[in-house]
Design a protein around this motif. Structure first.
Motif, PDB file in Angstrom:
ATOM      1  N   SER A  64       0.821  -1.211   0.000  1.00  0.00           N
ATOM      2  CA  SER A  64       0.000   0.000   0.000  1.00  0.00           C
ATOM      3  C   SER A  64       0.851   1.255   0.000  1.00  0.00           C
ATOM      4  O   SER A  64       0.457   2.277  -0.582  1.00  0.00           O
ATOM      5  CB  SER A  64      -0.921   0.032   1.231  1.00  0.00           C
ATOM      6  N   CYS A  65       2.021   1.186   0.653  1.00  0.00           N
ATOM      7  CA  CYS A  65       2.780   2.412   0.891  1.00  0.00           C
ATOM      8  C   CYS A  65       4.037   2.547   0.039  1.00  0.00           C
ATOM      9  O   CYS A  65       4.544   3.661  -0.124  1.00  0.00           O
ATOM     10  CB  CYS A  65       3.157   2.500   2.373  1.00  0.00           C
ATOM     11  N   ARG A 111       2.506  -0.487  -7.363  1.00  0.00           N
ATOM     12  CA  ARG A 111       2.212  -0.443  -8.793  1.00  0.00           C
ATOM     13  C   ARG A 111       1.915  -1.830  -9.358  1.00  0.00           C
ATOM     14  O   ARG A 111       1.220  -1.943 -10.382  1.00  0.00           O
ATOM     15  CB  ARG A 111       3.391   0.174  -9.555  1.00  0.00           C
ATOM     16  N   LEU A 112       2.429  -2.876  -8.712  1.00  0.00           N
ATOM     17  CA  LEU A 112       2.108  -4.226  -9.165  1.00  0.00           C
ATOM     18  C   LEU A 112       0.606  -4.489  -9.114  1.00  0.00           C
ATOM     19  O   LEU A 112       0.065  -5.273  -9.896  1.00  0.00           O
ATOM     20  CB  LEU A 112       2.839  -5.264  -8.296  1.00  0.00           C
ATOM     21  N   ILE A 113      -0.065  -3.812  -8.170  1.00  0.00           N
ATOM     22  CA  ILE A 113      -1.522  -3.962  -8.014  1.00  0.00           C
ATOM     23  C   ILE A 113      -2.268  -2.879  -8.782  1.00  0.00           C
ATOM     24  O   ILE A 113      -3.192  -3.166  -9.547  1.00  0.00           O
ATOM     25  CB  ILE A 113      -1.903  -3.919  -6.520  1.00  0.00           C
ATOM     26  N   PHE A 157      -5.762  -0.266 -12.859  1.00  0.00           N
ATOM     27  CA  PHE A 157      -5.837   0.814 -13.849  1.00  0.00           C
ATOM     28  C   PHE A 157      -6.397   0.296 -15.170  1.00  0.00           C
ATOM     29  O   PHE A 157      -7.226   0.952 -15.812  1.00  0.00           O
ATOM     30  CB  PHE A 157      -4.449   1.418 -14.046  1.00  0.00           C
ATOM     31  N   GLY A 158      -5.978  -0.875 -15.561  1.00  0.00           N
ATOM     32  CA  GLY A 158      -6.476  -1.457 -16.807  1.00  0.00           C
ATOM     33  C   GLY A 158      -7.972  -1.691 -16.762  1.00  0.00           C
ATOM     34  O   GLY A 158      -8.699  -1.424 -17.735  1.00  0.00           O
ATOM     35  N   ILE A 159      -8.440  -2.168 -15.627  1.00  0.00           N
ATOM     36  CA  ILE A 159      -9.890  -2.387 -15.462  1.00  0.00           C
ATOM     37  C   ILE A 159     -10.624  -1.050 -15.403  1.00  0.00           C
ATOM     38  O   ILE A 159     -11.677  -0.870 -16.023  1.00  0.00           O
ATOM     39  CB  ILE A 159     -10.154  -3.210 -14.184  1.00  0.00           C
ATOM     40  N   PHE A 160     -10.030  -0.098 -14.676  1.00  0.00           N
ATOM     41  CA  PHE A 160     -10.670   1.205 -14.482  1.00  0.00           C
ATOM     42  C   PHE A 160     -10.884   1.917 -15.810  1.00  0.00           C
ATOM     43  O   PHE A 160     -11.921   2.538 -16.048  1.00  0.00           O
ATOM     44  CB  PHE A 160      -9.804   2.058 -13.549  1.00  0.00           C
ATOM     45  N   ASP A 208      -1.923   5.753  -9.982  1.00  0.00           N
ATOM     46  CA  ASP A 208      -1.420   5.095  -8.779  1.00  0.00           C
ATOM     47  C   ASP A 208      -1.454   6.032  -7.581  1.00  0.00           C
ATOM     48  O   ASP A 208      -1.896   5.660  -6.489  1.00  0.00           O
ATOM     49  CB  ASP A 208       0.014   4.616  -9.023  1.00  0.00           C
ATOM     50  N   GLN A 209      -1.014   7.270  -7.768  1.00  0.00           N
ATOM     51  CA  GLN A 209      -1.008   8.227  -6.662  1.00  0.00           C
ATOM     52  C   GLN A 209      -2.420   8.543  -6.199  1.00  0.00           C
ATOM     53  O   GLN A 209      -2.705   8.557  -4.991  1.00  0.00           O
ATOM     54  CB  GLN A 209      -0.290   9.507  -7.102  1.00  0.00           C
TER      55      GLN A 209
END
Length: 812
Positions: A54-55, A61-63, A68-71, A538-539
């Motif tokens: 998470s931090c 970014r692995l998650i 992001f692709g789904i979003f 990501d941010q």
């Protein structure tokens, strides 16, 4: 189990203060360790792994890259009009409310809006004089227009150029002053108020100052400021009302000839646009000399470039231009302000008639949305405040003057309940507008606030007038010069409908726009998706996750205690309301996120859910405005009941909306979990009590400083022959003779009068020495004034000629 409980407690404490991710993880691990469980370290490892992913950005970014692709796939496409609406304006206090943790010190430190000496002198001088010139009955039922001398006075004194800068000959008033001018005129005549407000709201003047070319500004703005030109703006079409982006009116780029209507000069073979339009509901169109026109612009022959569909464009067209049609009128409900259609077919206009010139071709929708924000904070909200002030003043005094069964009607609980609502809603309306105008005059353009202000002020206008009508009874249902409520009552549909119908504004705009515009992360995530920027996503997404997690705990703790242990910027009577707003704001932030998460893009079609979410945000705003107003006015002890009623009603309405969302959220398991987190002990916020309402009603009936502050700035005639002007002297006279009247009634009940009627009993009391001549004169005057207040008009059999002898007729 103990380890889990301690973990949640320490995690919750850290989350309440919105500690960063590492501190949240540390708090959870310490909680697990304090539980002395033999396997606490397993939970600690899980927490540590979650913290790392998470931090730490590389691990995260692995998650998030996969999310992001789904979003990107599920993010709904945004139309040009939606994008313009989302990007329009600025985020101000509404953003603080959306944060779930509003900074109320920031609210209290906003500067209080004030009139300059010049603005105050204008309101005390020309505005007061204009109000004296107006007779609403004569305007709406006889002339069906303002009198010629009022029109000329409006033009000569710069009423049509309040927003125009001084270098062009305008008054260059603040938005706050503009609103107070409209409000005062509105307490006298709605038709006159609309006439003044429209040229200073969305229209040619506003658009020119923001986007016009220097040549356009130099030519038109001085003419608008002096009243040489009367502007209107033609946007709404029969087939495209609220959906302004679908206007069928169009213009095609071509070359042609035209004659300049100002100089008479003929121009040949110039680049221009051949425009056809049919517009309806256009205020001032019947008398306008310059028409602001919105249309879709096309360039099929490529005269301007490769783009064929240019988009919505705004142009200025003199109404005496060849082919422009206008001059017919609509008949607005309860008003006779100039409103009507305009149309034209294949009207050729030169390209430099586009507002801002060719550079602004196709940018019309953005221009309109950006300018609409300021106008929506002023015009209709100010008229609503005017209706509230007029209803508060007239009904507060009338309820004390009029009696039944030996008591002022305002002392009956059913009446005092309605009277309290009138006062509280009026207090809310002006507080809400003043706070919005504070932002606008600071340079903000709070588009979400402007939408909620338009909706909630006009809805409260409807409520206060309905309550005032109920209290006045027969006095208010007979039309005539003495009926000071009927015009406002009949005009309610106009306020409810224009500048975006209220149903649309509530169900689609307030939260629909606010959820994206005011949320701290949603717009950033959407922009990242449209730009295919995984790092920005990501941010935003990780910050959004932290936001949700902390709001889960904040909402639960604050819900559990009803905000009792949260901070407040002020002590005393207002502290409880600040603390309850802390709770509601946290509830709202969590509920908004979970609604968007569970419904996704379909939320914009779930208009009932969206409307209730908008109600939560709106009532948070209204309550904060109420508290800001109370402090601005010196936290007057006498005004506490009014402030308390207004704040408690807003908070209760917000809680009701929360409950409505939870009951109707389609994802039922999520709704059950959210109810535990948001309303863990049920609905704790109560509506205003009957006792508090009676205090508000009593203050309004006293007619003292509290009512004066509530109705400050309205026009009050000093002529006792006028229906509003007679109220104050009648109120004072009735109160001054109340004990004497009680004395006479008691003697009559005991049979001590030989006379039968009240008038002959009064004479008998004088003749027998029961009262003095001075007391006789006082009672006689009080009874006359009271009768003047109560009486309604009558006419001849054709309902044409009003009986001017009405006030002198008194048969017993």
């Amino acid at each position: 189990m103990l380890s889990i409980v301690l973990m949640l407690v320490l995690l919750g404490i850290a989350a309440y203060w919105r500690a960063n991710g590492w501190i949240l993880a540390l708090a959870a691990i310490i909680g697990l360790a304090l539980g002395q469980s033999g396997v606490w370290w397993i939970g600690a490892i899980v927490v540590a792994v979650v913290a790392v992913f998470s931090c730490l950005p590389p691990a995260r970014r692995l998650i998030t890259d996969r999310i992001f692709g789904i979003f990107k796939k599920v993010t709904p496409a945004m139309s040009e009009t939606e994008e313009a609406a989302i990007n329009a304006g600025t985020v101000w206090w509404d953003g603080e409310l959306f944060s779930g943790k509003p900074d109320f010190n920031k609210l209290l430190n906003y500067p209080d809006p004030k009139l300059t000496a010049e603005e105050q002198a204008f309101i005390d001088g020309p505005v007061e004089e204009l109000c004296r010139m107006l007779n609403d009955w004569d305007i709406t039922h006889t002339r069906k227009d303002l009198p010629p001398e009022a029109w000329q006075f409006i033009k000569d004194n710069g009423f049509l150029g309040m927003i125009v800068k001084k270098k062009y000959g305008g008054l260059e008033f603040s938005n706050y002053a503009h609103a107070k001018v409209v409000m005062k005129i509105g307490t006298r005549s709605g038709s006159a108020a609309v006439t003044v407000m429209v040229p200073n709201s969305l229209g040619p003047g506003e658009l020119l100052q923001h986007y016009g070319t220097e040549a356009q500004k130099d030519f038109y703005l001085p003419r608008l400021a002096k009243g040489e030109d009367i502007p209107c703006f033609a946007l709404t079409s029969p087939h495209a009302g609220s959906d302004a982006g679908s206007i069928p009116d169009f213009g095609v780029v071509t070359r042609g000839d035209y004659v300049d209507p100002y100089t008479g000069e003929e121009h040949k073979d110039v680049l221009g646009i051949r425009v056809s339009w049919e517009k309806r509901w256009i205020t001032l169109a019947p008398v306008a000399t310059v028409l602001g026109l919105a249309f879709k612009m096309y360039d099929p022959n490529g005269l301007l470039g490769d783009k064929k569909d240019i988009g919505i464009t705004c142009a200025l067209v003199p109404t005496n231009f060849a082919g422009v049609k206008a001059g017919r009128r609509h008949y607005p409900s309860g008003s006779v302000f100039m409103n009507g259609p305009t149309w034209g077919s294949d009207v050729f206009i030169p390209i430099d008639y586009i507002i801002g010139g060719l550079d602004y071709a196709g940018k019309g929708w953005q221009m309109l949305v950006e300018c609409l924000t300021v106008g929506r904070c002023i015009s209709l909200p100010a008229n609503s405040v005017a209706a509230g002030k007029a209803a508060s003043y007239t009904t507060g005094l009338y309820a004390r003057i009029r009696d039944q069964f030996g008591l002022p009607i305002g002392k009956f609980e059913g009446v005092d309940e309605a009277l309290a609502r009138i006062g509280a809603y009026t207090y809310q309306m002006e507080a809400s507008q003043d706070l919005a105008l504070t932002g606008v005059d600071m340079g903000e353009t709070p588009s979400v606030i402007s939408a909620l202000l338009k909706y909630h002020n006009t809805e409260r206008y409807r409520k206060v007038i309905n309550d005032a009508m109920d209290i006045h009874g027969g006095k208010a249902v007979v039309l005539g010069p003495r009926n000071y409520l009927a015009g406002a009552y009949q005009a309610i549909p106009v306020a409810i409908t224009v500048e975006g119908a209220n149903i649309l504004t509530r169900s689609m705009m307030i939260f629909g726009q606010g959820a994206i515009r005011c949320h701290p992360y949603v717009l950033k995530e959407m922009k990242a998706a449209y730009a295919n920027d995984a790092a920005a996503f990501d941010q935003a997404f990780s910050a959004h996750g932290h936001f949700i997690l902390t709001n889960v705990f904040r909402s639960f703790w604050l819900g559990l205690t009803n905000g009792a242990f949260s901070s407040a910027p002020k002590g005393g009577v207002t502290a409880t309301y600040y603390k309850q707003m802390n709770r509601i704001a946290a509830n709202f932030a969590l509920l908004a996120d979970m609604s968007m998460f569970s419904l996704g893009g379909s939320l914009k079609f779930k208009e009932k859910i969206s409307a209730r979410l908008g109600d939560i945000l709106s009532n948070l705003y209204i309550c904060s405005a109420v508290l800001k107003r109370f402090e601005k006015e010196g936290a007057q002890k006498a005004d506490e009941p009014l402030m308390q009623y207004a704040a408690e009603q807003a908070l209760y309405d917000a809680q009701t909306a929360i409950d409505g969302v939870l009951k109707n959220l389609p994802a039922r398991p999520l709704a059950w979990i959210l109810r535990v987190l948001i309303l863990p002990t049920g609905r704790r916020i109560a509506p205003p009590s009957d006792k508090l309402g009676s205090k508000v009603a009593a203050a309004m009936m006293r007619g003292d400083d509290t009512l004066a502050r509530l109705t400050h700035g309205m026009y009050i005639p000093q002529d006792e022959t006028e229906s509003v002007g007679v109220l104050a002297p009648a109120h004072a006279a009735v109160i001054a003779t109340e004990e004497l009247e009680k004395k006479l009634r008691n003697r009559a009940r005991k049979g001590e009068f030989a006379a039968v009627s009240p008038a002959t009993q009064l004479q008998e009391a004088l003749d027998t020495g029961v009262i003095t001549q001075e007391q006789f004169d006082q009672i006689t005057r009080a009874r006359k004034l009271k009768r003047d207040v109560i009486m309604v008009d009558d006419f001849d059999m054709q309902l044409d000629k009003h009986d001017e002898t009405l006030l002198s007729r008194h048969v017993f």
